[in-house]
Design an enzyme around this catalytic site. Structure first.
Site, PDB file in Angstrom:
ATOM      1  N   CYS A 275      -3.389   7.485  -2.159  1.00 57.91           N
ATOM      2  CA  CYS A 275      -4.431   6.694  -2.965  1.00 57.91           C
ATOM      3  C   CYS A 275      -4.508   7.595  -4.380  1.00 57.91           C
ATOM      4  O   CYS A 275      -4.690   8.522  -4.417  1.00 57.91           O
ATOM      5  CB  CYS A 275      -5.656   6.791  -2.062  1.00 57.91           C
TER       6      CYS A 275
ATOM      7  N   HIS B 204      -5.487   7.026   7.249  1.00 56.87           N
ATOM      8  CA  HIS B 204      -4.452   7.616   6.905  1.00 56.87           C
ATOM      9  C   HIS B 204      -4.318   9.325   7.388  1.00 56.87           C
ATOM     10  O   HIS B 204      -5.343   9.399   8.162  1.00 56.87           O
ATOM     11  CB  HIS B 204      -5.009   8.047   5.133  1.00 56.87           C
TER      12      HIS B 204
ATOM     13  N   ASN C 174      -0.255   6.613   4.745  1.00 59.70           N
ATOM     14  CA  ASN C 174      -0.773   5.695   5.880  1.00 59.70           C
ATOM     15  C   ASN C 174      -0.041   6.319   6.886  1.00 59.70           C
ATOM     16  O   ASN C 174       0.888   7.076   6.991  1.00 59.70           O
ATOM     17  CB  ASN C 174      -0.449   4.255   5.728  1.00 59.70           C
TER      18      ASN C 174
ATOM     19  N   HIS D 192      -7.673   0.957   9.661  1.00 57.70           N
ATOM     20  CA  HIS D 192      -6.451   1.546   8.790  1.00 57.70           C
ATOM     21  C   HIS D 192      -6.701   3.045   8.358  1.00 57.70           C
ATOM     22  O   HIS D 192      -7.851   3.351   7.988  1.00 57.70           O
ATOM     23  CB  HIS D 192      -6.923   0.549   7.350  1.00 57.70           C
TER      24      HIS D 192
ATOM     25  N   ASP E  39       0.899  -1.156   0.140  1.00 62.79           N
ATOM     26  CA  ASP E  39       0.003  -0.164  -0.011  1.00 62.79           C
ATOM     27  C   ASP E  39       0.983   1.146  -0.092  1.00 62.79           C
ATOM     28  O   ASP E  39       0.563   2.315  -0.574  1.00 62.79           O
ATOM     29  CB  ASP E  39      -1.024   0.008   1.363  1.00 62.79           C
TER      30      ASP E  39
END
Length: 295
Positions: free
Chosen positions: A238, A207, A247, A205, A16
């Site tokens: 993203c 950000h 993140n 999760h 990611d």
């Protein structure tokens, strides 16, 4: 305060974190990065993604990485569609991640399908994976806010989580994709998901777009959550969400938790060494708190 004795960190930096990186990272460097993460005590790691190199060039060496890491316990590979899942099974991957967005608008821009179309396609694939003994992690994007639709009502996210539970997934990774969630919203959503699901691992999760990720993690701790995705150096973003930054930084999460007396099993000095290894190869400067301040 409601605090657990220990927390599981799922490291998402190699997949990611790097998937949206502008600089091409060599396979050799990726391996050094992954090996360093493992040596620092991070054993649950997203390694790569079986996607078309045409759309995500950085993931073009996923098969090569799978040859090294697919057999190691805890390693995770993303397989977003039937072709990716077939490749993952060929490579003997034992832990796979699928993904879908709660928002139809986000999902269509991401994989050209509505959320319901994606779920219809994923159901038989997930059941096949479970029959093969594969651990399945469902990554749920835009769980709080969507860059195109705005606020997402918690019930929409809860219902999607329940649907994945019915499909038989082992873990839900519920994401604040564009970093807009507040601690109050995080506490509410994760509490509702826990109340609505059973016997499934629940991971948060976040950000750090608006610098609220650590606050949201603390709120989740109060809701009983003890699993968190994080990315070494805070790398990531993203491509389908304008303005979404990386993140939450693994080192900042570990530092906060350890200072609170919560075990993570992560060696911070070794983790910092690993970040120093990858940092010169990145297009953005590492700015996380522990990395820039701590000796």
């Amino acid at each position: 305060m409601n605090l657990p004795e220990s927390v599981k960190i799922i490291e998402v930096g190699p997949r990611d974190g790097l998937q949206n990186e502008k600089n091409v990272i060599s396979t050799k460097m990726k391996r050094q990065f992954i090996d360093g993460l493992m040596e620092s005590g991070l054993h649950d790691i997203e390694i790569s993604s079986f996607v078309s190199p045409k759309w995500v060039p950085q993931m073009g060496d996923s098969k090569e990485l799978a040859r090294y890491y697919a057999g190691i316990q805890g390693t995770i590979f993303l397989a977003p569609n039937k072709k990716g899942i077939e490749t993952a099974l060929e490579m003997n991957c034992k832990k796979l991640a699928v993904f879908v967005g709660v928002s139809d608008s986000f999902n269509k821009r991401n994989i050209n399908k509505t959320t319901s179309e994606s779920m219809k396609e994923l159901e038989p694939l997930i059941r096949t994976l479970k029959n093969e003994g594969v651990f399945v992690r469902a990554c749920i994007s835009t769980s709080f806010y969507c860059p195109y639709e705005g606020i997402i009502h918690p019930e929409r996210t809860v219902q999607l989580c329940k649907q994945f539970e019915q499909f038989g997934v082992d873990e839900l990774s519920v994401a604040d994709t564009i970093g807009m969630a507040t601690p109050k919203e995080s506490y509410r959503l994760f509490s509702e998901i826990q109340d609505s699901t059973e016997n499934i691992l629940l991971t948060a999760h976040f950000h750090d777009t608006r610098k609220m990720a650590l606050s949201n993690i603390f709120a989740c701790l109060q809701a009983g959550i003890n699993r968190f995705d994080a990315s070494a150096g805070g790398i990531g973003g993203c491509p389908f969400a304008k303005g979404a930054t990386g993140n939450v930084a693994t080192e900042d999460v570990v530092y906060m938790l350890e200072r609170m007396g919560i075990r993570t099993g992560v060696n911070l000095p070794k983790l910092k060494e690993t970040i120093q290894l990858i940092a010169p190869h990145l297009s953005n400067t590492i700015t996380s708190g522990y990395y820039t301040v701590e000796a």
